[in-house]
Design a protein around this motif. Sequence first.
Motif, PDB file in Angstrom:
ATOM      1  N   GLU A 182     -72.379  19.678 -21.811  1.00 35.38           N
ATOM      2  CA  GLU A 182     -73.674  19.849 -21.758  1.00 35.38           C
ATOM      3  C   GLU A 182     -74.728  18.599 -21.976  1.00 35.38           C
ATOM      4  O   GLU A 182     -75.636  18.609 -21.827  1.00 35.38           O
ATOM      5  CB  GLU A 182     -73.952  20.731 -23.168  1.00 35.38           C
ATOM      6  N   GLU A 183     -74.056  17.550 -22.607  1.00 39.63           N
ATOM      7  CA  GLU A 183     -74.732  16.349 -23.033  1.00 39.63           C
ATOM      8  C   GLU A 183     -74.793  15.443 -21.805  1.00 39.63           C
ATOM      9  O   GLU A 183     -75.842  14.481 -21.500  1.00 39.63           O
ATOM     10  CB  GLU A 183     -74.087  15.523 -23.929  1.00 39.63           C
ATOM     11  N   ARG A 184     -73.929  15.783 -20.460  1.00 34.29           N
ATOM     12  CA  ARG A 184     -73.908  15.066 -19.280  1.00 34.29           C
ATOM     13  C   ARG A 184     -74.029  13.764 -19.650  1.00 34.29           C
ATOM     14  O   ARG A 184     -74.726  12.907 -19.103  1.00 34.29           O
ATOM     15  CB  ARG A 184     -74.965  15.636 -18.503  1.00 34.29           C
ATOM     16  N   LYS A 185     -72.785  13.192 -20.417  1.00 34.33           N
ATOM     17  CA  LYS A 185     -73.030  11.782 -20.973  1.00 34.33           C
ATOM     18  C   LYS A 185     -72.164  10.672 -19.687  1.00 34.33           C
ATOM     19  O   LYS A 185     -71.421  11.320 -19.213  1.00 34.33           O
ATOM     20  CB  LYS A 185     -72.178  11.463 -22.132  1.00 34.33           C
ATOM     21  N   ASN A 186     -72.651   9.510 -19.586  1.00 32.76           N
ATOM     22  CA  ASN A 186     -72.107   8.408 -18.656  1.00 32.76           C
ATOM     23  C   ASN A 186     -70.835   8.406 -18.984  1.00 32.76           C
ATOM     24  O   ASN A 186     -70.615   8.400 -20.181  1.00 32.76           O
ATOM     25  CB  ASN A 186     -72.848   7.478 -18.451  1.00 32.76           C
ATOM     26  N   GLN A 187     -69.880   8.059 -18.225  1.00 30.29           N
ATOM     27  CA  GLN A 187     -68.520   7.838 -18.310  1.00 30.29           C
ATOM     28  C   GLN A 187     -67.963   6.607 -17.846  1.00 30.29           C
ATOM     29  O   GLN A 187     -68.348   6.033 -17.017  1.00 30.29           O
ATOM     30  CB  GLN A 187     -67.386   9.055 -18.077  1.00 30.29           C
ATOM     31  N   ALA A 188     -67.129   5.801 -18.658  1.00 30.49           N
ATOM     32  CA  ALA A 188     -66.618   4.580 -18.116  1.00 30.49           C
ATOM     33  C   ALA A 188     -64.997   4.701 -18.536  1.00 30.49           C
ATOM     34  O   ALA A 188     -64.377   5.151 -19.623  1.00 30.49           O
ATOM     35  CB  ALA A 188     -66.977   3.454 -18.785  1.00 30.49           C
ATOM     36  N   VAL A 189     -63.984   4.184 -17.594  1.00 32.23           N
ATOM     37  CA  VAL A 189     -62.605   4.071 -17.768  1.00 32.23           C
ATOM     38  C   VAL A 189     -62.469   2.516 -17.737  1.00 32.23           C
ATOM     39  O   VAL A 189     -62.716   2.070 -16.778  1.00 32.23           O
ATOM     40  CB  VAL A 189     -62.098   4.861 -16.800  1.00 32.23           C
ATOM     41  N   LEU A 190     -61.713   1.904 -18.659  1.00 30.03           N
ATOM     42  CA  LEU A 190     -61.464   0.455 -18.560  1.00 30.03           C
ATOM     43  C   LEU A 190     -59.960   0.366 -18.264  1.00 30.03           C
ATOM     44  O   LEU A 190     -59.167   1.077 -19.056  1.00 30.03           O
ATOM     45  CB  LEU A 190     -61.771  -0.200 -20.050  1.00 30.03           C
ATOM     46  N   ILE A 191     -59.777  -0.204 -17.442  1.00 30.84           N
ATOM     47  CA  ILE A 191     -58.405  -0.620 -16.708  1.00 30.84           C
ATOM     48  C   ILE A 191     -58.139  -1.950 -16.602  1.00 30.84           C
ATOM     49  O   ILE A 191     -58.618  -2.832 -15.872  1.00 30.84           O
ATOM     50  CB  ILE A 191     -58.007  -0.009 -15.213  1.00 30.84           C
ATOM     51  N   SER A 192     -57.322  -2.556 -17.612  1.00 28.03           N
ATOM     52  CA  SER A 192     -56.845  -3.675 -17.891  1.00 28.03           C
ATOM     53  C   SER A 192     -55.311  -4.068 -17.649  1.00 28.03           C
ATOM     54  O   SER A 192     -54.420  -3.104 -17.721  1.00 28.03           O
ATOM     55  CB  SER A 192     -57.295  -4.289 -18.961  1.00 28.03           C
TER      56      SER A 192
ATOM     57  N   GLY B   4     -50.492  -3.049 -11.737  1.00 29.07           N
ATOM     58  CA  GLY B   4     -51.126  -1.810 -10.973  1.00 29.07           C
ATOM     59  C   GLY B   4     -52.529  -1.389 -11.257  1.00 29.07           C
ATOM     60  O   GLY B   4     -52.790  -0.237 -11.030  1.00 29.07           O
ATOM     61  N   LYS B   5     -53.352  -2.378 -11.628  1.00 22.57           N
ATOM     62  CA  LYS B   5     -54.746  -1.824 -12.088  1.00 22.57           C
ATOM     63  C   LYS B   5     -55.244  -1.378 -10.709  1.00 22.57           C
ATOM     64  O   LYS B   5     -55.975  -0.483 -10.915  1.00 22.57           O
ATOM     65  CB  LYS B   5     -55.632  -3.010 -12.419  1.00 22.57           C
ATOM     66  N   THR B   6     -55.337  -2.001  -9.699  1.00 18.27           N
ATOM     67  CA  THR B   6     -55.843  -1.425  -8.336  1.00 18.27           C
ATOM     68  C   THR B   6     -55.437   0.225  -8.194  1.00 18.27           C
ATOM     69  O   THR B   6     -56.049   0.894  -7.801  1.00 18.27           O
ATOM     70  CB  THR B   6     -55.763  -2.396  -7.424  1.00 18.27           C
TER      71      THR B   6
END
Length: 93
Positions: free
Chosen positions: A45-55, A61-63
């Motif tokens: 319901e909040e429709r919050k932006n999302q981010a995924v950090l891959i390091s 295998g990050k790509t």
Amino acid sequence: VNPFQNLPIYSAGKMKQYLDAADSIDLEPHIFGIGSDAVKGLQSEERKNQAVLISGESGSGKTETTKLILSYVSEALVGSSGGIQDKIMQTNP
């Protein structure tokens, strides 16, 4: 292990498990679980932006992990308005 061979842990069947799950916490830890949580955050319901950090180190295998996350998210959002699937796949590294 052949790094160019697809592993069964990234199969369409495994993806479907996470697509159909009510909550990723009910399943084993997996990159599709992270994608599932991101999609649920987008659809809440909040429709919050999302981010995924891959390091990680070079060659870790990050790509490939990014490609798996993007394929999961695009599959989960099939049928959404605005051609979101095409937009997501255009960001694919």
